[in-house]
Enzyme design. Structure first.
Site, PDB file in Angstrom:
ATOM      1  N   SER A   1       0.857  -1.007   0.051  1.00  0.00           N
ATOM      2  CA  SER A   1       0.113   0.028   0.042  1.00  0.00           C
ATOM      3  C   SER A   1       0.731   1.259  -0.067  1.00  0.00           C
ATOM      4  O   SER A   1       1.653   1.554  -0.843  1.00  0.00           O
ATOM      5  CB  SER A   1      -0.979  -0.087   1.257  1.00  0.00           C
TER       6      SER A   1
ATOM      7  N   ASP B   1      -8.609  -4.663  -6.448  1.00  0.00           N
ATOM      8  CA  ASP B   1      -8.142  -4.011  -5.107  1.00  0.00           C
ATOM      9  C   ASP B   1      -8.933  -2.573  -5.095  1.00  0.00           C
ATOM     10  O   ASP B   1      -8.798  -1.699  -6.018  1.00  0.00           O
ATOM     11  CB  ASP B   1      -6.436  -3.529  -5.481  1.00  0.00           C
TER      12      ASP B   1
ATOM     13  N   HIS C   1      -7.174  -5.709  -1.011  1.00  0.00           N
ATOM     14  CA  HIS C   1      -6.095  -4.837  -0.967  1.00  0.00           C
ATOM     15  C   HIS C   1      -4.968  -5.404  -0.560  1.00  0.00           C
ATOM     16  O   HIS C   1      -4.538  -5.772   0.502  1.00  0.00           O
ATOM     17  CB  HIS C   1      -6.376  -3.588  -0.165  1.00  0.00           C
TER      18      HIS C   1
END
Length: 493
Positions: free
Chosen positions: A214, A432, A460
């Protein structure tokens, strides 16, 4: 909007499904000449880790913690320092070196997350010391504090316009400046990338081996831009495109969460869940549930805004869709405790009612990393757009704090180019919600040395999705140095 999952929740849920499927190799990471020595690290037993329930965890002899002093201001390298908190799980087999993790945010505590989730990376831990840290401005590393306004801010629902938040926003910013004014100018990603190189030196590694998830992909990309010759084996999973504007990021993320919500509703109906017989019925049930807010939960109030955050948290990964079903089914029956717990995981609320620095740190780093300072009219435009895309969970306070932020900010971290570095594996998931797939090839192209690995499934971050294909590809690269083959695509699970 935060670009991270509620890490403590999802990493714990993912532990059982994440292990290496490759046998250890004797391959060595690319060697290089170390830069000048950094600070020293003294490791000792960890004394302040928490478990999945947020309560103190028993010390684990396999896990060590340490501190590394780094300059507060890199323009004054001999000046004042701050301590970075680190955590290490020593390699269980023939050691290749250190593998440094950043799990996202910005604002997530790497010390807390690795302390709970090390087993998810046990295959990599057979050959690497697994290392993570609280970046500057986060939790144990001079964490940004902003008074006690987090509960009020996170309780705001989508029917409150940004202009109505002006007073609360100004209070929040003033509290940040009062409590953490000394570190606010120095918490951005460029400084954090320089910290990473100090860590590399202190760990004794010629090159940095790095796993960013991320926001961690952004930090890794900035590091590779500043120190291309020091890049070892790099994986950036759940890629962020740093070049997008606040408005572009917010709009595309809302499309991503709407996709995840629709996929959840279809899956729920297919399984004949209690929320509805078809996707439209599931949607109506959740809309009706939000109309019942606020709800009392053992003396606390589950507001509409917190209920929305709880639902949003569950959409980050397919593994937590059943939790969303359970939470909303219970709330229909008057028990909002699971929804509130999900919101608490997102906001970093601890069992004692205090908050981790997660959201304050997130704001501080995001505002330091951009010169954008949207006014009330710009925020109203953004909120109107996202409200049309996904009215159920649209939130009105995304990015609003930067308009009054006391630090000017810089756009340096938006420009990445790792020309001259070793190959960097950039992972993107087609489903995602927080870092949409299109950002992965864009980041790889900007780096110039990126190799894209595509995951066709939901969630994600692909490594913790439960995909054996993704796990095998990434583990093989870290352990053997073998890049994913072309076309590098893994099917959904």
């Amino acid at each position: 909007m935060k670009k991270t999952v509620a890490t403590s929740l999802l990493f714990v849920l993912a532990l059982a499904g994440c292990s290496a499927s490759e046998k250890p190799s004797t391959g060595k990471p690319a060697s290089g000449t170390p830069s000048s020595p950094g600070g020293s690290l003294a490791w000792a037993p960890c004394t302040d880790l928490t478990g999945p329930d947020g309560r103190p965890a028993k010390p684990d002899p396999a896990i060590e913690c340490g501190k590394l002093a780094v300059p507060l201001d890199y323009a004054k390298p001999q000046g004042e320092t701050i301590d970075l908190a680190l955590i290490r799980v020593k390699a269980t087999g023939d050691r290749l070196g250190s593998l440094v993790f950043n799990f996202g945010g910005p604002g997530a505590s790497g010390v807390t997350t690795l302390g709970m989730a090390a087993k998810a990376f046990a295959g990599l831990g057979s050959r690497y010391d697994l290392v993570s840290f609280d970046p500057r401005g986060v939790d144990r590393s001079a964490g940004v504090k902003c008074g006690n306004l987090i509960e009020k801010l996170t309780s705001v629902s989508d029917d409150v316009l940004p202009i109505e938040l002006t007073g609360l926003n100004k209070q929040f910013v003033a509290a940040c400046e009062k409590d953490s004014g000394k570190v606010l100018p120095y918490v951005g990603t460029v400084n954090a990338a320089q910290d990473l190189d100090r860590m590399r030196q202190a760990l004794g590694d010629a090159r940095l081996n790095y796993f960013g998830i991320s926001y961690g992909t952004h930090l890794g990309a900035v590091y590779a831009t500043k120190f291309p010759k020091n890049v070892g084996r790099f994986v950036l999973d759940g890629a962020l495109d740093p070049s997008v504007t606040l408005e572009q990021r917010t709009v595309i993320q809302m499309h991503g969460f709407k996709h995840a919500y629709d996929a959840f509703a279809a899956d729920c109906a297919k399984r004949a869940c209690a929320l509805g017989k078809d996707p439209a019925a599931v949607d109506r049930t959740l809309r009706d549930l939000l109309k019942r807010m606020p709800m009392d939960v053992k003396g606390r109030t589950l507001t509409k805004g917190l209920a929305q955050l709880g639902m949003l948290t569950s959409l980050y990964a397919k593994q937590t869709w059943p939790v969303l079903e359970q939470a909303t089914t219970a709330a229909q029956q008057g028990d909002g405790s699971i929804l509130l717990a999900l919101a608490d995981a997102y906001t970093g609320r601890k069992p004692d009612g205090t908050y981790a620095t997660m959201l304050a740190s997130n704001t501080a780093v995001n505002c330091a990393d951009t010169t954008e300072r949207p006014d009330a009219a710009a925020m109203k435009r953004i909120v109107t757009k996202v409200g049309r895309i996904f009215p159920l969970l649209a939130t009105s306070n995304a990015g609003v704090f930067c308009q009054d932020w006391p630090v000017k900010g810089t756009d340096e971290a938006k420009h990445v180019d790792a020309t001259g570095s070793a190959p960097i594996v950039v992972v993107g998931g087609k489903g995602d919600p927080a870092t949409p797939y299109e950002w992965a090839p864009k980041l790889a192209a900007s780096l110039k040395t990126g190799v894209v690995l595509t995951y066709e499934g939901e969630g994600h971050g692909a490594y913790l999705s439960g995909s054996p294909c993704v796990t095998r590809a990434i583990d093989t690269y870290f352990l053997n140095g073998t890049l994913p083959g072309a076309p590098a695509t893994c099917p959904a699970v």
